[in-house]
Design a protein around this motif. Structure first.
Motif, PDB file in Angstrom:
ATOM      1  N   ASP A   1       0.854  -1.179   0.000  1.00 40.43           N
ATOM      2  CA  ASP A   1       0.000   0.000   0.000  1.00 40.43           C
ATOM      3  C   ASP A   1       0.893   1.233   0.000  1.00 40.43           C
ATOM      4  OD1 ASP A   1      -1.964   1.891   0.223  1.00 40.43           O
ATOM      5  OD2 ASP A   1      -2.621   1.285   2.216  1.00 40.43           O
ATOM      6  N   ALA A   2       1.010   1.906  -1.138  1.00 41.16           N
ATOM      7  CA  ALA A   2       1.892   3.054  -1.284  1.00 41.16           C
ATOM      8  C   ALA A   2       1.481   4.222  -0.392  1.00 41.16           C
ATOM      9  CB  ALA A   2       1.936   3.501  -2.739  1.00 41.16           C
ATOM     10  N   SER A   3       0.238   4.267   0.037  1.00 47.56           N
ATOM     11  CA  SER A   3      -0.213   5.379   0.874  1.00 47.56           C
ATOM     12  C   SER A   3       0.408   5.347   2.264  1.00 47.56           C
ATOM     13  CB  SER A   3      -1.735   5.383   0.981  1.00 47.56           C
ATOM     14  OG  SER A   3      -2.177   4.218   1.641  1.00 47.56           O
ATOM     15  N   ASP A   4       1.021   4.223   2.662  1.00 42.72           N
ATOM     16  CA  ASP A   4       1.654   4.113   3.982  1.00 42.72           C
ATOM     17  C   ASP A   4       3.162   4.355   3.949  1.00 42.72           C
ATOM     18  OD1 ASP A   4      -0.744   3.531   5.191  1.00 42.72           O
ATOM     19  OD2 ASP A   4      -0.489   1.374   4.994  1.00 42.72           O
ATOM     20  N   LEU A   5       3.737   4.633   2.787  1.00 42.80           N
ATOM     21  CA  LEU A   5       5.183   4.793   2.661  1.00 42.80           C
ATOM     22  C   LEU A   5       5.631   6.204   3.008  1.00 42.80           C
ATOM     23  CD1 LEU A   5       5.799   2.919  -0.702  1.00 42.80           C
ATOM     24  CD2 LEU A   5       6.200   2.076   1.602  1.00 42.80           C
TER      25      LEU A   5
ATOM     26  N   PRO B   1       2.801  14.205   5.069  1.00 43.55           N
ATOM     27  CA  PRO B   1       1.357  14.324   5.271  1.00 43.55           C
ATOM     28  C   PRO B   1       0.580  13.184   4.615  1.00 43.55           C
ATOM     29  CG  PRO B   1       2.089  15.866   3.606  1.00 43.55           C
ATOM     30  CD  PRO B   1       3.326  15.234   4.177  1.00 43.55           C
ATOM     31  N   ARG B   2      -0.548  12.890   5.170  1.00 46.38           N
ATOM     32  CA  ARG B   2      -1.457  11.899   4.590  1.00 46.38           C
ATOM     33  C   ARG B   2      -2.808  12.560   4.414  1.00 46.38           C
ATOM     34  NH1 ARG B   2       2.831   9.672   5.849  1.00 46.38           N
ATOM     35  NH2 ARG B   2       3.420   7.552   5.965  1.00 46.38           N
ATOM     36  N   PRO B   3      -3.538  12.358   3.366  1.00 50.89           N
ATOM     37  CA  PRO B   3      -3.321  11.418   2.287  1.00 50.89           C
ATOM     38  C   PRO B   3      -2.428  11.947   1.165  1.00 50.89           C
ATOM     39  CG  PRO B   3      -5.439  12.425   1.979  1.00 50.89           C
ATOM     40  CD  PRO B   3      -4.860  12.970   3.277  1.00 50.89           C
ATOM     41  N   GLY B   4      -2.212  13.256   1.049  1.00 54.77           N
ATOM     42  CA  GLY B   4      -1.426  13.781  -0.065  1.00 54.77           C
ATOM     43  C   GLY B   4      -0.275  14.625   0.415  1.00 54.77           C
ATOM     44  N   GLY B   5       0.493  15.135  -0.506  1.00 55.31           N
ATOM     45  CA  GLY B   5       1.613  15.993  -0.178  1.00 55.31           C
ATOM     46  C   GLY B   5       2.945  15.302  -0.365  1.00 55.31           C
ATOM     47  N   LEU B   6       3.995  16.100  -0.322  1.00 53.67           N
ATOM     48  CA  LEU B   6       5.347  15.614  -0.534  1.00 53.67           C
ATOM     49  C   LEU B   6       5.816  14.805   0.676  1.00 53.67           C
ATOM     50  CD1 LEU B   6       7.609  15.862  -2.642  1.00 53.67           C
ATOM     51  CD2 LEU B   6       8.464  17.800  -1.349  1.00 53.67           C
ATOM     52  N   ARG B   7       6.384  13.639   0.410  1.00 53.25           N
ATOM     53  CA  ARG B   7       6.875  12.762   1.483  1.00 53.25           C
ATOM     54  C   ARG B   7       8.362  12.516   1.293  1.00 53.25           C
ATOM     55  NH1 ARG B   7       2.195   8.194   1.754  1.00 53.25           N
ATOM     56  NH2 ARG B   7       0.453   9.621   1.693  1.00 53.25           N
ATOM     57  N   ARG B   8       9.024  12.093   2.350  1.00 50.91           N
ATOM     58  CA  ARG B   8      10.454  11.792   2.308  1.00 50.91           C
ATOM     59  C   ARG B   8      10.697  10.382   2.816  1.00 50.91           C
ATOM     60  NH1 ARG B   8      15.182  14.054   6.102  1.00 50.91           N
ATOM     61  NH2 ARG B   8      14.337  12.375   7.339  1.00 50.91           N
ATOM     62  N   MET B   9      11.650   9.695   2.177  1.00 46.55           N
ATOM     63  CA  MET B   9      12.020   8.356   2.632  1.00 46.55           C
ATOM     64  C   MET B   9      13.535   8.243   2.620  1.00 46.55           C
ATOM     65  SD  MET B   9      10.947   4.616   1.167  1.00 46.55           S
ATOM     66  CE  MET B   9       9.327   4.639   1.915  1.00 46.55           C
ATOM     67  N   ASP B  10      14.096   7.728   3.719  1.00 41.79           N
ATOM     68  CA  ASP B  10      15.537   7.505   3.812  1.00 41.79           C
ATOM     69  C   ASP B  10      15.906   6.273   2.998  1.00 41.79           C
ATOM     70  OD1 ASP B  10      15.581   9.617   5.580  1.00 41.79           O
ATOM     71  OD2 ASP B  10      15.424   8.331   7.340  1.00 41.79           O
ATOM     72  N   ALA B  11      17.071   6.354   2.330  1.00 39.94           N
ATOM     73  CA  ALA B  11      17.513   5.223   1.511  1.00 39.94           C
ATOM     74  C   ALA B  11      19.024   5.276   1.339  1.00 39.94           C
ATOM     75  CB  ALA B  11      16.836   5.244   0.155  1.00 39.94           C
ATOM     76  N   ALA B  12      19.735   4.261   1.794  1.00 38.88           N
ATOM     77  CA  ALA B  12      21.179   4.095   1.576  1.00 38.88           C
ATOM     78  C   ALA B  12      21.994   5.307   2.021  1.00 38.88           C
ATOM     79  CB  ALA B  12      21.445   3.777   0.106  1.00 38.88           C
ATOM     80  N   GLY B  13      21.636   5.915   3.140  1.00 38.91           N
ATOM     81  CA  GLY B  13      22.388   7.043   3.663  1.00 38.91           C
ATOM     82  C   GLY B  13      21.949   8.395   3.126  1.00 38.91           C
ATOM     83  N   GLY B  14      21.150   8.417   2.102  1.00 38.77           N
ATOM     84  CA  GLY B  14      20.575   9.647   1.548  1.00 38.77           C
ATOM     85  C   GLY B  14      19.068   9.589   1.719  1.00 38.77           C
TER      86      GLY B  14
ATOM     87  N   ALA C   1       0.307   8.967  -5.774  1.00 39.21           N
ATOM     88  CA  ALA C   1      -0.937   9.182  -6.519  1.00 39.21           C
ATOM     89  C   ALA C   1      -2.052   8.443  -5.778  1.00 39.21           C
ATOM     90  CB  ALA C   1      -0.795   8.675  -7.945  1.00 39.21           C
ATOM     91  N   PRO C   2      -3.060   9.162  -5.268  1.00 38.76           N
ATOM     92  CA  PRO C   2      -4.044   8.537  -4.385  1.00 38.76           C
ATOM     93  C   PRO C   2      -4.949   7.507  -5.049  1.00 38.76           C
ATOM     94  CG  PRO C   2      -4.655  10.799  -4.851  1.00 38.76           C
ATOM     95  CD  PRO C   2      -3.293  10.581  -5.439  1.00 38.76           C
ATOM     96  N   ARG C   3      -5.163   7.599  -6.341  1.00 39.62           N
ATOM     97  CA  ARG C   3      -6.085   6.669  -6.995  1.00 39.62           C
ATOM     98  C   ARG C   3      -5.387   5.651  -7.881  1.00 39.62           C
ATOM     99  NH1 ARG C   3      -8.098  11.523  -6.569  1.00 39.62           N
ATOM    100  NH2 ARG C   3     -10.134  11.877  -5.680  1.00 39.62           N
ATOM    101  N   GLU C   4      -4.070   5.683  -7.909  1.00 40.15           N
ATOM    102  CA  GLU C   4      -3.284   4.769  -8.735  1.00 40.15           C
ATOM    103  C   GLU C   4      -2.183   4.140  -7.887  1.00 40.15           C
ATOM    104  OE1 GLU C   4      -3.847   4.091 -11.951  1.00 40.15           O
ATOM    105  OE2 GLU C   4      -5.524   5.489 -12.021  1.00 40.15           O
TER     106      GLU C   4
END
Length: 56
Positions: free
Chosen positions: A10-14, A18-31, A38-41
């Protein structure tokens, strides 16, 4: 992307942001990277990739 959707992720939990929309950040490999969900796709739109600071 259909492969990710077929796994049942479920991509909406990644990410952090903010939820349900807006810019999100995810840590990956030190960066990290910023993305929109996309809420419907089953779609993530990556808008910025920031490498680890020691690699800059």
């Amino acid at each position: 992307m259909s492969n990710l959707a077929s796994t049942g992720v479920d991509a909406s939990d990644l990410g952090n942001g903010p939820r349900p929309g807006g810019l999100r950040r995810m840590d990956a490999a030190g960066g990290w990277f910023y993305f929109l969900v996309a809420p419907r796709e089953p779609l993530l739109v990556v808008v910025r990739i920031v490498p680890p600071f020691d690699s800059l």
